[in-house]
Design an enzyme around this catalytic site. Structure first.
Site, PDB file in Angstrom:
ATOM      1  N   LYS A   1       0.833  -1.220   0.000  1.00 19.83           N
ATOM      2  CA  LYS A   1       0.000   0.000   0.000  1.00 19.83           C
ATOM      3  C   LYS A   1       0.859   1.258   0.000  1.00 19.83           C
ATOM      4  O   LYS A   1       0.562   2.218  -0.683  1.00 19.83           O
ATOM      5  CB  LYS A   1      -0.924   0.047   1.233  1.00 19.83           C
ATOM      6  CG  LYS A   1      -1.950  -1.055   1.286  1.00 19.83           C
ATOM      7  CD  LYS A   1      -2.966  -0.810   2.401  1.00 19.83           C
ATOM      8  CE  LYS A   1      -2.344  -0.791   3.772  1.00 19.83           C
ATOM      9  NZ  LYS A   1      -1.782  -2.079   4.219  1.00 19.83           N
TER      10      LYS A   1
ATOM     11  N   ARG B   1      -8.714   1.421  10.005  1.00 17.80           N
ATOM     12  CA  ARG B   1      -8.298   0.026  10.158  1.00 17.80           C
ATOM     13  C   ARG B   1      -9.295  -0.774  10.990  1.00 17.80           C
ATOM     14  O   ARG B   1      -9.096  -1.979  11.168  1.00 17.80           O
ATOM     15  CB  ARG B   1      -6.965   0.012  10.879  1.00 17.80           C
ATOM     16  CG  ARG B   1      -5.781  -0.458  10.043  1.00 17.80           C
ATOM     17  CD  ARG B   1      -4.596  -0.373  10.934  1.00 17.80           C
ATOM     18  NE  ARG B   1      -3.430  -1.037  10.521  1.00 17.80           N
ATOM     19  CZ  ARG B   1      -2.385  -0.451   9.963  1.00 17.80           C
ATOM     20  NH1 ARG B   1      -2.429   0.817   9.632  1.00 17.80           N
ATOM     21  NH2 ARG B   1      -1.311  -1.148   9.720  1.00 17.80           N
TER      22      ARG B   1
ATOM     23  N   ARG C   1      11.508  -7.385   3.816  1.00 12.79           N
ATOM     24  CA  ARG C   1      11.469  -5.926   3.605  1.00 12.79           C
ATOM     25  C   ARG C   1      12.544  -5.224   4.449  1.00 12.79           C
ATOM     26  O   ARG C   1      12.752  -5.582   5.602  1.00 12.79           O
ATOM     27  CB  ARG C   1      10.079  -5.433   3.991  1.00 12.79           C
ATOM     28  CG  ARG C   1       9.869  -3.969   3.760  1.00 12.79           C
ATOM     29  CD  ARG C   1       8.423  -3.666   3.614  1.00 12.79           C
ATOM     30  NE  ARG C   1       7.702  -3.583   4.881  1.00 12.79           N
ATOM     31  CZ  ARG C   1       6.448  -3.186   4.976  1.00 12.79           C
ATOM     32  NH1 ARG C   1       5.757  -2.867   3.891  1.00 12.79           N
ATOM     33  NH2 ARG C   1       5.853  -3.135   6.145  1.00 12.79           N
TER      34      ARG C   1
ATOM     35  N   ARG D   1      12.243  -3.183  10.082  1.00 13.47           N
ATOM     36  CA  ARG D   1      11.327  -2.483  10.998  1.00 13.47           C
ATOM     37  C   ARG D   1      10.941  -3.410  12.139  1.00 13.47           C
ATOM     38  O   ARG D   1      10.727  -4.600  11.903  1.00 13.47           O
ATOM     39  CB  ARG D   1      10.052  -2.078  10.233  1.00 13.47           C
ATOM     40  CG  ARG D   1      10.090  -0.670   9.725  1.00 13.47           C
ATOM     41  CD  ARG D   1       8.958  -0.374   8.773  1.00 13.47           C
ATOM     42  NE  ARG D   1       7.630  -0.840   9.180  1.00 13.47           N
ATOM     43  CZ  ARG D   1       6.524  -0.603   8.501  1.00 13.47           C
ATOM     44  NH1 ARG D   1       6.570   0.121   7.385  1.00 13.47           N
ATOM     45  NH2 ARG D   1       5.364  -1.053   8.894  1.00 13.47           N
TER      46      ARG D   1
ATOM     47  N   ARG E   1       0.207  -8.981  13.297  1.00 16.14           N
ATOM     48  CA  ARG E   1      -0.378  -7.995  12.380  1.00 16.14           C
ATOM     49  C   ARG E   1      -1.348  -8.641  11.394  1.00 16.14           C
ATOM     50  O   ARG E   1      -2.400  -8.090  11.088  1.00 16.14           O
ATOM     51  CB  ARG E   1       0.730  -7.270  11.610  1.00 16.14           C
ATOM     52  CG  ARG E   1       1.506  -6.305  12.490  1.00 16.14           C
ATOM     53  CD  ARG E   1       2.773  -5.839  11.811  1.00 16.14           C
ATOM     54  NE  ARG E   1       2.518  -4.944  10.697  1.00 16.14           N
ATOM     55  CZ  ARG E   1       3.402  -4.699   9.742  1.00 16.14           C
ATOM     56  NH1 ARG E   1       4.577  -5.281   9.749  1.00 16.14           N
ATOM     57  NH2 ARG E   1       3.107  -3.854   8.768  1.00 16.14           N
TER      58      ARG E   1
HETATM   59  P1  AMP Z   1       1.541   0.725   9.097  1.00 18.01           P
HETATM   60  O1  AMP Z   1       2.798   1.414   8.710  1.00 18.01           O
HETATM   61  O2  AMP Z   1       0.324   1.311   8.465  1.00 18.01           O
HETATM   62  O3  AMP Z   1       1.626  -0.765   8.936  1.00 18.01           O
HETATM   63  O4  AMP Z   1       1.335   0.994  10.686  1.00 18.01           O
HETATM   64  C1  AMP Z   1       2.302   0.564  11.605  1.00 18.01           C
HETATM   65  C2  AMP Z   1       1.643   0.352  12.953  1.00 18.01           C
HETATM   66  O5  AMP Z   1       1.074   1.594  13.433  1.00 18.01           O
HETATM   67  C3  AMP Z   1       0.488  -0.643  12.980  1.00 18.01           C
HETATM   68  O6  AMP Z   1       0.925  -1.984  13.079  1.00 18.01           O
HETATM   69  C4  AMP Z   1      -0.269  -0.167  14.225  1.00 18.01           C
HETATM   70  O7  AMP Z   1       0.391  -0.574  15.412  1.00 18.01           O
HETATM   71  C5  AMP Z   1      -0.132   1.349  14.136  1.00 18.01           C
HETATM   72  N1  AMP Z   1      -1.244   1.937  13.347  1.00 18.01           N
HETATM   73  C6  AMP Z   1      -1.133   2.642  12.186  1.00 18.01           C
HETATM   74  N2  AMP Z   1      -2.333   3.037  11.761  1.00 18.01           N
HETATM   75  C7  AMP Z   1      -3.245   2.580  12.658  1.00 18.01           C
HETATM   76  C8  AMP Z   1      -4.657   2.641  12.743  1.00 18.01           C
HETATM   77  N3  AMP Z   1      -5.405   3.273  11.807  1.00 18.01           N
HETATM   78  N4  AMP Z   1      -5.263   2.043  13.801  1.00 18.01           N
HETATM   79  C9  AMP Z   1      -4.546   1.406  14.759  1.00 18.01           C
HETATM   80  N5  AMP Z   1      -3.208   1.295  14.721  1.00 18.01           N
HETATM   81  C10 AMP Z   1      -2.545   1.876  13.685  1.00 18.01           C
END
Ligand code: AMP
Length: 266
Positions: free
Chosen positions: A43, A122, A161, A194, A205
């Protein structure tokens, strides 16, 4: 709200006290897109490519948390420290914290440049709150893109990654290796795994995605906004698919508006 190179996002990453540098161009119809898809479907890469093509700002809630995490401890609010703990474990940050963060960045959603929301909403709660807010502001979504990929391929993508510590460019140990191992091609920053791409966090996740986020596909299908895109192949192939889906959607929406206007005249 973004700079001419579109990489500014100061108001999004730092909050409403920061201002993006260059005024948006009001002459274009803005794209307002939500991206859905399990972690690892690409994404973030698609959001960057869409931003370059459509001009809309790439707004990622994960980036806001990572930006906060790179600040010193004393600059982090207690809520942000707690949020970073959830993030490290691969769990979702509570809706109330995420919603506060998004709500205080309302100007980014109102911005005439448009937006590409990546990683938000989410949960159904977040999607409902977003819908209410956008409805009350008279802002309509152009489309919700749902990227789809088999679970085995997702795990392979995530565990390989590597992300640049400095500029956040994304690589893959086998699919998209850097020219020099461990070193970013763009800025020579160090490439890291990461914390939330570690195997134990990946498992959490993916389970969380299935339980909390996958139901949003139905939510947006019912609203007539869902566009499904196969996330197989190279980023460019996925992007070409995305663009042709968006083009046909915009034609459909345009035709529908013309048709409705015609009906109203009768
Ligand atoms: P991402 O880079 O979008 O995968 O986000 C990394 C982490 O940030 C996720 O695994 C969550 O712990 C937190 N996070 C990001 N966006 C959200 C969201 N909309 N709701 C809850 N947690 C979030």
């Amino acid at each position: 709200m973004n700079k001419s190179n579109g990489k500014d996002r100061a108001a999004w990453l730092q909050g409403p006290s920061a201002q993006c540098e260059v005024a948006p161009d009001n002459s274009k119809i803005p794209w307002r897109i939500v991206l859905l898809g399990a972690p690892g479907v690409g994404k973030g890469t698609q959001a960057d490519l869409l931003h370059q093509r459509l001009g809309a700002c790439h707004l990622s809630t994960g980036d806001v948390f990572r930006a906060a995490g790179s600040r010193s401890e004393c600059e982090q609010s207690p809520a942000m420290k707690e949020a970073l703990g959830y993030m490290r474990r691969g769990e979702l940050v509570p809706d109330s914290t995420v919603w506060e963060l998004v709500r205080e960045r309302l100007a980014c959603l109102q911005c005439s440049v448009g937006f590409i929301l990546d990683g938000f909403p989410r949960t159904l709660g977040q999607a409902e709150s977003l819908k209410q807010l956008l409805d009350s502001e008279g802002i309509t979504l152009s489309a919700v893109l749902s990227y789809e990929l088999a679970a085995g391929e997702i795990v392979a993508r995530l565990s390989g990654r590597r992300t640049c510590e400095k500029c956040k460019a994304v690589y893959h140990v086998t699919e998209r290796p850097p020219q020099v191992e461990g070193c970013c091609d763009r800025c020579e920053g160090k490439l890291i795994l990461r914390e939330d791409d570690r195997p134990e966090a990946i498992k959490v996740r993916l389970e969380t995605y299935e339980r909390s986020t996958a139901p949003l596909i139905e939510f947006y299908r019912k609203l007539g906004l869902l566009v499904q895109v196969a996330a197989t192949g190279t980023p460019d192939q996925i992007f070409d698919r995305t663009v042709s889906e968006l083009e046909s959607r915009r034609i459909q929406v345009f035709a529908h508006k013309l048709w409705s206007a015609e009906e109203n005249r009768r």
